[in-house]
Scaffold this motif. Structure first.
Motif, PDB file in Angstrom:
ATOM      1  N   ASP B  38       0.841  -1.196   0.000  1.00 45.59           N
ATOM      2  CA  ASP B  38       0.000   0.000   0.000  1.00 45.59           C
ATOM      3  C   ASP B  38       0.878   1.249   0.000  1.00 45.59           C
ATOM      4  O   ASP B  38       0.672   2.185  -0.793  1.00 45.59           O
ATOM      5  N   THR B  39       1.903   1.237   0.825  1.00 45.64           N
ATOM      6  CA  THR B  39       2.808   2.402   0.899  1.00 45.64           C
ATOM      7  C   THR B  39       3.536   2.577  -0.429  1.00 45.64           C
ATOM      8  O   THR B  39       3.750   3.716  -0.875  1.00 45.64           O
ATOM      9  N   THR B  40       3.910   1.475  -1.072  1.00 40.19           N
ATOM     10  CA  THR B  40       4.550   1.580  -2.381  1.00 40.19           C
ATOM     11  C   THR B  40       3.651   2.341  -3.331  1.00 40.19           C
ATOM     12  O   THR B  40       4.085   3.242  -4.063  1.00 40.19           O
ATOM     13  N   GLY B  41       2.330   1.992  -3.285  1.00 43.62           N
ATOM     14  CA  GLY B  41       1.372   2.670  -4.166  1.00 43.62           C
ATOM     15  C   GLY B  41       1.366   4.184  -3.888  1.00 43.62           C
ATOM     16  O   GLY B  41       1.404   4.993  -4.826  1.00 43.62           O
ATOM     17  N   GLU B  62      -4.654  11.184 -14.395  1.00 42.22           N
ATOM     18  CA  GLU B  62      -5.550  10.019 -14.308  1.00 42.22           C
ATOM     19  C   GLU B  62      -4.834   8.864 -13.636  1.00 42.22           C
ATOM     20  O   GLU B  62      -5.397   8.163 -12.795  1.00 42.22           O
ATOM     21  N   ALA B  63      -3.547   8.698 -14.017  1.00 41.39           N
ATOM     22  CA  ALA B  63      -2.795   7.593 -13.448  1.00 41.39           C
ATOM     23  C   ALA B  63      -2.716   7.734 -11.943  1.00 41.39           C
ATOM     24  O   ALA B  63      -2.874   6.753 -11.204  1.00 41.39           O
ATOM     25  N   ILE B  64      -2.508   8.949 -11.489  1.00 41.21           N
ATOM     26  CA  ILE B  64      -2.415   9.172 -10.038  1.00 41.21           C
ATOM     27  C   ILE B  64      -3.711   8.782  -9.358  1.00 41.21           C
ATOM     28  O   ILE B  64      -3.722   8.046  -8.361  1.00 41.21           O
ATOM     29  N   LEU B  65      -4.841   9.238  -9.950  1.00 44.25           N
ATOM     30  CA  LEU B  65      -6.140   8.896  -9.363  1.00 44.25           C
ATOM     31  C   LEU B  65      -6.368   7.388  -9.342  1.00 44.25           C
ATOM     32  O   LEU B  65      -6.811   6.803  -8.349  1.00 44.25           O
ATOM     33  N   VAL B  66      -6.016   6.761 -10.449  1.00 39.59           N
ATOM     34  CA  VAL B  66      -6.223   5.314 -10.540  1.00 39.59           C
ATOM     35  C   VAL B  66      -5.399   4.604  -9.484  1.00 39.59           C
ATOM     36  O   VAL B  66      -5.870   3.680  -8.817  1.00 39.59           O
ATOM     37  N   ILE B  67      -4.135   5.030  -9.325  1.00 42.37           N
ATOM     38  CA  ILE B  67      -3.302   4.380  -8.300  1.00 42.37           C
ATOM     39  C   ILE B  67      -3.938   4.535  -6.930  1.00 42.37           C
ATOM     40  O   ILE B  67      -3.988   3.577  -6.145  1.00 42.37           O
ATOM     41  N   ALA B  68      -4.443   5.734  -6.672  1.00 38.32           N
ATOM     42  CA  ALA B  68      -5.068   5.958  -5.366  1.00 38.32           C
ATOM     43  C   ALA B  68      -6.206   4.988  -5.132  1.00 38.32           C
ATOM     44  O   ALA B  68      -6.302   4.339  -4.091  1.00 38.32           O
ATOM     45  N   ILE B  69      -7.051   4.838  -6.178  1.00 37.99           N
ATOM     46  CA  ILE B  69      -8.187   3.908  -6.034  1.00 37.99           C
ATOM     47  C   ILE B  69      -7.686   2.465  -5.895  1.00 37.99           C
ATOM     48  O   ILE B  69      -8.129   1.714  -5.042  1.00 37.99           O
ATOM     49  N   LEU B  70      -6.740   2.098  -6.791  1.00 38.82           N
ATOM     50  CA  LEU B  70      -6.286   0.716  -6.818  1.00 38.82           C
ATOM     51  C   LEU B  70      -5.586   0.333  -5.527  1.00 38.82           C
ATOM     52  O   LEU B  70      -5.757  -0.784  -5.035  1.00 38.82           O
TER      53      LEU B  70
END
Lengths: 812, 93
Positions: B38-41, B62-70
């Motif tokens: 999770d911290t890596t994300g 978008e990538a940042i948002l997606v990472i946050a969700i994922l």
């Protein structure tokens, strides 16, 4: 199409309607419908005989079959073809008549099969002897192999019949295949002359030029291989004794008169091309003589009448073959007057060919009668049939005396001429005959002694001695007239040809000699064919007398040898090679398959990887393809070093992680870091997709993890295997080296990328600013469509696998 | 100035990713590993943000948002897996 074309096709046409006639007219023996075919063909062919003593008219007709490949159905009727065609149709008619009485019209006898196969064989055989085109000849040749196997296995419920059929099929088809290769070589050789042809006559007309070709000898050997397998020459003779499981009419027809002479025909047909060559002379003569000796020696230890006749056939075929070999010396043109002196061997070969067909056909039929009327063919059970079966006895006496070479029958004449041929060849001063030539008459004489002995065994063990009814299944009595007529006709021919051999001289023998030895005589001239009983007191006569004397002596002492292993062992020792070879082939291939097809995926992956590594390494070494060029490389920023090191560390640690969930997690981290690389290298769409897919992958791994079977749930450390390590490192190196070289080469070749076009036109033509997406759905939309298809198929596949579970552990 | 600071930050962030990965490797419990992932994300989010500054673009938002969700969903999925052995419950009816 001329009438002559239908000579070979008519049996096939009739074969088509035979099953209908069989079904429709069950009360009439099907053989009666078949009988007119060979009879009419025989009568038709007789009109081509030069009865008036003039030279034979050669007929030729062509019908195009595959003209673009030079394959035409060309019938060519010369003396040699006519001789064989008359044998095939004449003896064919007699055999059909015999078979009508031999195979009774019983409910359990599939007569339609029998006659369809027999007609197929007859047509194919006529096709072989009438075709001038090599490919057509080969086609008919293979049909004879096929139909003869079908006939041998006529009683297919018997194990031995199937064994014999398989054996004859394998051996003759192997030889036929070699022959096809030989034919192809001939075609190639004529092609090198600028006129590629399959026509035998045209090939022979180039004989002088073809002799210098490097392919000449291979072609000769391959064609001889085909001829020797078909004509049961040593060591390919082993199929013939096992083919005796066939019904007796089949044995009489195929294995004495026609099919086994196809090889003889081939050798005779190609003598004008290959004759006069030392290799041809030695191989044909040597193999023929050895076969003759081997066959006659093997025949005397047989206990079954048909086996004796089978080995006798082998021996006599060897005799004819050796005569053809000796006679080919006549085509060697350096000897003065060779034509007239050495052509006597060819004369003897043709004469004996006719004689053998007559007496061997009648002997097979006689043996069939004995079998039919007593229920056995074993000479140890038979005896004393002379008084019980007088007509059969008389026919046998004539046939056997002719086979043994006794006067006044025709076998005597051809045997005398055989001795003349061998004695004359001894004096040849070509092909180094002077050193080894003495072998010819010696071997011929020894073989004749054994021939005499087995003829005596055949005769005395069957017809004289004590009648033993208790050993027989049936009460022995004379056969019905229908069975007797065909052998009587053949035996009469034996007598007629014996007393009046010159009937054949200018009708059959001379035309056949003209076709085997063309160019020896001037136009219109004829060979001096004169056959006499009395030559005066010459060496041949003394040889015959010695044969009779020694043969009788040995026969009288035969009881002393009876108990030796030589006599006890009936089967030919060469069968061991065939049986072991066939078994070895099966077990050997099974071993090879088991060795490589382990059923383990890891082994197959290993094969593939090793192959790829080997192939790429070889290519790199062969073309010296490794290049490196560090121009055009960007500087690596410090943070990128760390990111890449982390990826490398994670990748290397993967194989060492013993806990499965941990490895799934590390895999996920690697995926995320790859997405990061996409970001660093400016690919936002890729990064987005990579992140999503990676997450789904990790979740799927976890889903699958729970379904692993209980036993395997124990987390095991992957096995360490040094070979796997080497292969994986090798694979990695190969890919790295290829990448570096490709990069270097791109600098060398100065290739401009096509992406300029997309950059310029993505807005103008595609109407979008996102170039990746414009390419995906506009410039290269077709790929996307199919990727969508792939995903739908995968989804459907997953659903199918989950929902449609097979019952009872069936594999999908 | 901004350029230098960004690069120093990127180095620090990647070191921090490496340290997180170390935790993923050695555990010792699964929970440790999951938190490390999770911290890596989250580290990735910061990393990509700085890359955006460096490359002067907003393409990766978008990538940042997606990472946050994922990262959130992934952590939930793992936790659920640890708790019950399954990620998605079956319908009980």
């Amino acid at each position: 199409m001329s009438m002559l074309h239908f000579v070979a096709l008519a049996p096939f046409i009739v074969a088509i309607i035979i099953p209908f006639l069989y079904k429709k007219f069950r009360h009439i023996h099907t053989g009666w419908f078949v009988l007119p075919v060979p009879l009419l063909l025989f009568i038709y062919l007789i009109q081509y005989l030069p009865l008036g003593g003039e030279a034979m008219e050669i007929v030729e007709n062509t019908v195009a079959w595959v003209p673009s490949l030079g394959i035409n159905y060309t019938v060519y009727l010369d003396g040699l073809s006519l001789l064989f065609a008359l044998l095939i149709t004449g003896i064919g008619a007699l055999v059909v008549l015999y078979s009508i009485y031999y195979i009774a019209n019983k409910r359990d006898e599939p007569l339609n099969n029998f006659y369809v196969f027999l007609l197929m064989f007859m047509g194919a055989m006529l096709g072989v002897v009438l075709s001038d085109n090599l490919m057509v000849l080969y086609v008919f040749w293979e049909i004879t192999s096929l139909s003869s196997s079908l006939l041998i296995a006529y009683w297919y419920h018997k194990e031995k019949s199937r064994y014999g059929a398989l054996k004859s099929m394998l051996i003759t088809v192997a030889g036929g295949f070699a022959m096809l290769a030989g034919f192809a070589l001939l075609y190639v050789m004529t092609g090198a002359l600028g006129s590629a042809t399959f026509s035998i006559r045209e090939i022979i007309s180039y004989a002088d030029v073809l002799k210098d070709s490097p392919l000449f000898l291979p072609a000769m050997l391959l064609i001889l291989l085909g001829a020797f397998t078909k004509s049961a020459q040593f060591p390919f003779h082993i199929w013939l004794p096992d083919a005796m499981e066939a019904p007796t009419p089949v044995s009489a027809y195929l294995h004495s008169a026609t099919m086994v002479k196809a090889g003889i025909y081939l050798v005779a047909r190609f003598t004008p091309l290959f004759g006069g060559e030392a290799e041809w002379f030695w191989i044909v003569t040597g193999v023929g003589l050895f076969t003759m000796l081997w066959g006659s020696v093997s025949a005397i230890r047989q206990k079954d009448l048909k086996s004796i006749l089978a080995f006798s056939t082998i021996s006599q075929l060897g005799l004819i073959m050796s005569l053809l070999g000796l006679g080919s010396a006549a085509l060697y043109f350096d000897i003065p007057n060779a034509g007239s002196v050495y052509s006597v061997a060819i004369l003897a070969a043709i004469f004996h060919l006719v004689n053998h067909a007559t007496f061997k056909g009648s002997l097979f039929m006689v043996v069939g009668i004995v079998d039919h009327e007593t229920g056995t063919r074993d000479i140890r059970k038979l005896g004393g049939l002379m008084a019980l079966m007088p007509i059969t006895f008389t026919i046998s006496l004539i046939g056997i005396a002719s086979m043994a070479g006794l006067p006044p029958f025709n076998g005597f004449l051809s045997k005398e001429m055989f001795f003349t041929g061998t004695l004359q060849s001894m004096t040849l001063d070509i092909f180094n005959v002077q050193t080894l030539g003495f072998i010819f008459p010696v071997v011929a004489w020894i073989a004749s002694v054994f021939t005499f002995i087995y003829s005596m065994i055949l005769f005395f063990k069957t017809f004289t001695g004590k009648y033993q009814p208790e050993k027989l299944d049936k009460e022995a009595h004379e056969a019905p007239m229908g069975l007797l007529i065909p052998p009587i006709i053949l035996a009469s021919l034996v007598v007629i040809f014996g007393f009046f051999p010159n009937l054949l001289a200018y009708t059959i023998i001379d035309p056949a000699m003209q076709s085997i030895l063309p160019g020896l005589l001037t136009e219109g001239e004829q060979f001096d064919v004169k056959i006499y009983h009395w030559h005066g007191l010459n060496p041949e006569l003394f040889m015959t007398i010695a044969v009779v004397a020694f043969g009788t002596l040995i026969y009288l002492n035969l009881d002393r040898w009876k108990e030796t292993t030589f006599f006890m062992r009936e089967r030919d020792p060469l069968n061991a090679f065939y049986d072991n070879g066939l078994d070895g082939l099966v077990t050997g291939s099974q071993k090879v398959t088991k060795l490589q097809m382990t059923g383990l995926l890891r082994d197959y992956i290993l094969y593939m990887l090793v192959f790829i590594i080997g192939m790429i390494t070889w290519t790199f070494i062969k073309f010296n393809a490794f290049q490196y060029d560090f121009a055009n490389l960007t500087l690596v920023p410090p943070y990128l070093w760390i990111v890449i090191l982390v990826i490398i560390a994670a990748s290397i640690s993967l194989p060492f992680i013993s806990h499965r969930i941990s490895s799934i997690l590390v895999l996920g981290v690697i995926g995320f870091l790859v997405a990061l690389l996409f970001v660093i290298f400016r690919a936002p769409d890729l990064a987005l997709t990579q992140l999503l897919i990676e997450t789904v992958m990790v979740v799927l791994f976890l889903l699958a993890y729970i379904y692993l079977p209980e036993l395997k749930k124990i987390d095991v450390k992957p096995r360490f295997n040094i070979f796997n390590l080497v292969v994986s490192i090798g694979m990695g190196l190969v890919v790295i080296v290829t990448g570096i070289s490709v990069h270097a080469m791109r600098n060398d070749l100065d290739i401009t990328s096509i992406s300029e076009y997309f950059i310029e036109n993505s807005k103008a033509l595609g109407g979008g600013y996102n170039m990746v997406n414009v390419i995906l759905v506009d410039f290269r939309g077709m790929d996307t469509l199919l990727e969508v298809l792939v995903l739908s198929i995968a989804a459907l596949g997953v659903v199918t696998m989950i929902k449609l579970k097979m019952k009872g552990g069936e594999d999908i | 100035m901004l350029y230098t600071v960004s690069h120093i930050t990127l180095v620090l962030m990647s070191l921090s990713i490496a340290i997180c990965l170390y935790r993923v490797f050695i555990g010792p419990t699964i929970a440790d590993r999951i938190v490390a992932l999770d911290t890596t994300g989250i580290n990735l989010i910061g990393f990509i943000g700085i890359i955006m500054i460096l490359q002067d673009t907003v393409a990766y938002s978008e990538a940042i948002l997606v990472i946050a969700i994922l990262a959130f969903i992934g952590t939930i999925a793992f936790s659920k897996f640890l708790e019950g052995g399954v990620v998605i419950d079956r319908n009980h009816h």
